[in-house]
Design a protein around this motif. Structure first.
Motif, PDB file in Angstrom:
ATOM      1  N   GLU A 194       0.895  -1.092   0.062  1.00 14.58           N
ATOM      2  CA  GLU A 194      -0.003  -0.018  -0.114  1.00 14.58           C
ATOM      3  C   GLU A 194       0.909   1.233   0.119  1.00 14.58           C
ATOM      4  O   GLU A 194       1.744   1.241   0.784  1.00 14.58           O
ATOM      5  N   ARG A 213      -4.671  -0.564   8.163  1.00  9.07           N
ATOM      6  CA  ARG A 213      -4.127  -0.882   7.291  1.00  9.07           C
ATOM      7  C   ARG A 213      -4.707  -0.235   5.855  1.00  9.07           C
ATOM      8  O   ARG A 213      -4.788  -0.757   4.645  1.00  9.07           O
TER       9      ARG A 213
ATOM     10  N   ARG B 162     -11.188   1.140   6.724  1.00 11.22           N
ATOM     11  CA  ARG B 162     -11.066   0.070   6.099  1.00 11.22           C
ATOM     12  C   ARG B 162     -11.770  -0.360   4.874  1.00 11.22           C
ATOM     13  O   ARG B 162     -11.762  -1.494   4.265  1.00 11.22           O
ATOM     14  N   THR B 169      -9.765  -3.450   4.201  1.00  9.02           N
ATOM     15  CA  THR B 169      -8.397  -3.633   4.316  1.00  9.02           C
ATOM     16  C   THR B 169      -8.048  -4.666   5.399  1.00  9.02           C
ATOM     17  O   THR B 169      -6.964  -5.276   5.605  1.00  9.02           O
ATOM     18  N   ARG B 334     -10.471  -9.671   0.205  1.00  4.73           N
ATOM     19  CA  ARG B 334     -10.259  -8.461  -0.696  1.00  4.73           C
ATOM     20  C   ARG B 334      -9.947  -8.742  -2.205  1.00  4.73           C
ATOM     21  O   ARG B 334      -8.970  -9.630  -2.358  1.00  4.73           O
TER      22      ARG B 334
END
Lengths: 269, 424
Positions: A194, A213, B162, B169, B334
């Motif tokens: 990321e 995250r 998220r 995530t 995901r």
């Protein structure tokens, strides 16, 4: 005596002064003010610490008699300039609440276009609409304190109010979000694939996004001496484009003074 | 009997955003009744132009501080629809729980913090902390539970972290979900006490027939995606939202207005309930019944009650969804996102009403064109006509300025308007 009576609270045995505070909003989502109501655990404590005399989103009564003004939002219209100046005149302390007030927030993304008329026509067609470039509060009046973040963290607002009430100086972290992220024992987001502005963004949010995250988008603006060249190098090394870096750096306006003025020619789109 | 009235409210309080109410009555005759929106625009549709797809949910979530989860989920659905991504069952359930908890927190904020003071004859909830501590603490408890669940599932109660295109995530721990399940079961009792309190209030009995627009449930009370329906019998697909909203500009507002079969229509809890009553959880239907709320109800003040009914519904439904998730294995699901050119439209029922996002992408996933149609924008014309109606009715009855001012403010508040959102 009721704990919530004015002046009944003490800190180290000394009665606490209960300042009159006012909340105002300009161009914004009003989310930062809502954050003040949003931490239910400490809401009553917070309300005992201050006397709220203006809070349009929550109360009908109004007053010009206040000491601390929390001002949310950016400035885009002349009538707002007038309103802001009046608030400045009334307040002893003017606090810019949130990234829109401090940097222009997501609203300032419209400033990246060369032609502001294009921005108006894109949304309103030929219908006339009164709106100028997005300005921060500081471009118009003196700002005493800035609370960064999109949204602001209630804990930070509370700490600042407490410090004002007891007359303690307020120190903001100068180090980047990475420090807090490491302390919170997160896996580095770059390792998870990321992009993240943690290395250059001012801490104080307790690495709110990276803890979930989600890479940092720099909503609190730059840490002291941010190394943008190195940031760019990391991003490219990790396979992210310059566009991804720019998207994040320009998103909330905090880095705008460190960057080339965004000059997007709308004709190129 | 006073037959001349002048109401001039600048920046109405206890609503999100900036709106004015002006009413002039002369010798019992209504001269003017205006609902003005003076909010400054932020130009989100222009801001998005040229931006990559991953910016959309992050930026448009900031349209609204109250329903940022709703905007984020709508944006995500529009991007996923454009790229042909179909979320799996687990993702759908987690998103729905988030959606439900935003509804619970928003409705509770509205009912107990913004509307309640009108019935308790105070200017805000703050004095009630002393005089009705149990009432305020109860509302805070409900709101806290909803927000805690949003923090856990979405990463943050406001501007969630998220929630991304393709899924989440990070996932909640089963232990956390189990705890929330227990708290949700207990909170029903608090909601019933709120209902009891609200039952003691007499709502204005103003009625004006109008059209109600919402999603149409397909076996369920609808929240995320599906067909669009109106109480006048219009039915359309999600992609055809423009024909359902027909936005236009007016000189009294910086927000666009909408219309469908009539001069105006209404969206929101009452519209959803009117169009989908049969899909409400039985416990929620029972609460509706205890207020005499059955479809089609045309009293705009009943939107407050419809919100209360929906609170019961979303709590019951979230309890079920959490139980289902606890019975399954939570896995990282995901999906990888592959951008492509195309148009994606999403319709989602956010607390204030139906919300649409639409994006057109080029081959690289950059936004060529975007459009957001906001629930409060759809309600403005209806608010205007209600205001005229109520002012006319009361002009004849000879109310004082104060009485009319309060009534007009309560009317606008009943819509739970998100004004800065409507202008965006």
């Amino acid at each position: 005596m009721d704990e919530r009576e004015p002046g009944a609270r003490t800190y180290l045995g000394v009665p606490l002064y209960r300042p009159k505070v006012a909340f105002f909003e300009f161009t914004s989502c009003e989310g930062c003010q809502l954050q003040v109501l949003n931490k239910e655990d400490t809401l009553l404590d917070f309300l005992s610490l201050v006397e709220v005399v203006n809070f349009r989103e929550a109360m009908t009564e109004q007053s010009d008699d206040y000491e601390i003004a929390f001002v949310e939002g950016s400035i885009t219209r002349d009538d707002d300039v007038k309103r802001l100046k009046k608030i400045r005149k009334n307040a002893k302390v003017l606090v810019a609440l949130g990234s829109c007030a401090c940097f222009g927030g997501v609203n300032q993304l419209k400033n990246r276009f060369k032609d502001l008329n294009f921005v108006k026509t894109e949304v309103y067609g030929r219908h006339p609409i009164d709106s100028g470039p997005v300005r921060t509060l500081e471009e118009i009046v003196k700002v005493d304190l800035k609370i960064y973040g999109c949204p602001v963290k209630k804990e930070e607002v509370e700490k600042i109010v407490l410090h004002i009430a007891i007359g303690k100086s307020i120190v903001f972290p100068k180090y980047p979000v990475c420090m807090e992220c490491k302390r919170n024992e997160n896996i580095c987001l770059f390792e998870l694939g990321e992009p993240c502005l943690g290395p250059v963004t001012r801490a104080g949010c307790d690495s709110w996004c990276p803890d979930n995250r989600a890479g940092c988008w720099g909503c609190r603006g730059p840490a002291d001496d941010p190394n943008l060249d190195q940031m760019k190098k990391i991003m490219l090394e990790k396979g992210f484009s310059e566009e991804t870096l720019l998207d994040r750096l320009e998103c909330f306006g905090g880095f705008s003074s460190l960057m080339k003025k965004g000059n997007v020619n709308e004709k190129d789109l | 009997m006073k037959k001349t009235c002048n109401v001039d409210i600048r920046r109405l309080s206890r609503v999100e955003g900036h709106g004015n109410i002006r009413i002039k009555i002369k010798n019992g005759k209504l001269m003017e009744a205006r609902w003005e929106v003076v909010e400054t625009p932020r130009f989100f549709e222009a801001i998005l132009k040229g931006k990559k797809w991953d910016n959309a949910p992050w930026i448009t979530g900031r349209i609204c501080g109250i329903c940022s989860i709703g905007h984020t989920l709508t944006s995500i659905r529009a991007v996923e629809n454009a790229f042909g991504i179909i979320p799996d069952e687990q993702t759908k359930k987690l998103r729905l729980i988030l959606k439900h908890m935003e509804t619970l927190q928003s409705h509770t904020l509205h009912l107990s913090f913004l509307v309640l003071p009108d019935f308790m004859k105070t200017g805000s909830v703050f004095p009630l902390i002393k005089s009705h501590e149990d009432v305020v603490l109860r509302a805070a408890r409900i709101k806290k539970l909803a927000n805690d669940i949003c923090d856990c599932v979405g990463g943050r109660r406001m501007h969630p972290t998220r929630t991304v295109v393709g899924g989440f995530t990070m996932l909640p721990e089963k232990e956390e979900l189990r705890g929330f399940g227990e708290r949700l079961k207990k909170i029903v009792e608090d909601l019933m006490l709120v209902a009891e309190l609200v039952r003691g209030f007499s709502l204005p009995d103003f009625v004006r027939e109008t059209e109600f627009v919402s999603l149409k449930g397909d076996g369920d009370y609808p929240f995320i995606g599906g067909d669009l329906v109106s109480s006048d019998g219009v039915r359309m697909r999600e992609e055809d939202y423009k024909k359902m909203t027909n936005e236009y500009m007016t000189e009294q507002s910086t927000s666009k207005w909408c219309r469908l079969s009539r001069e105006s229509f209404a969206v929101g809890a009452l519209a959803r309930l009117n169009n989908n009553f049969e899909f409400l959880h039985p416990a929620a239907r029972e609460v509706a019944g205890s207020f005499g709320l059955t479809p089609v109800n045309h009293n705009p003040f009943m939107n407050n009650i419809a919100q209360l009914v929906e609170c019961v519904h979303v709590v019951k439904e979230s309890t079920r969804l959490i139980d289902e998730l606890l019975d399954s294995e939570l896995k990282d699901s995901r999906q990888k996102v592959i951008a492509r050119s195309g148009i994606g439209v999403a319709a989602v029922e956010v607390p204030i009403g139906i919300l649409y996002h639409s994006y057109e992408f080029d081959d690289d996933g950059r936004i060529v064109k975007s459009d957001c149609v906001i629930p409060t924008g759809q309600n403005h014309a209806n608010i205007q006509l209600d205001l005229e109606g109520i002012a006319k009715e009361y002009a004849a009855r000879g109310k004082t300025d104060m009485e009319l001012e309060l009534l007009a403010a309560m009317l606008v508040r009943a819509y739970d308007p998100c004004i800065s959102c409507s202008v965006h």
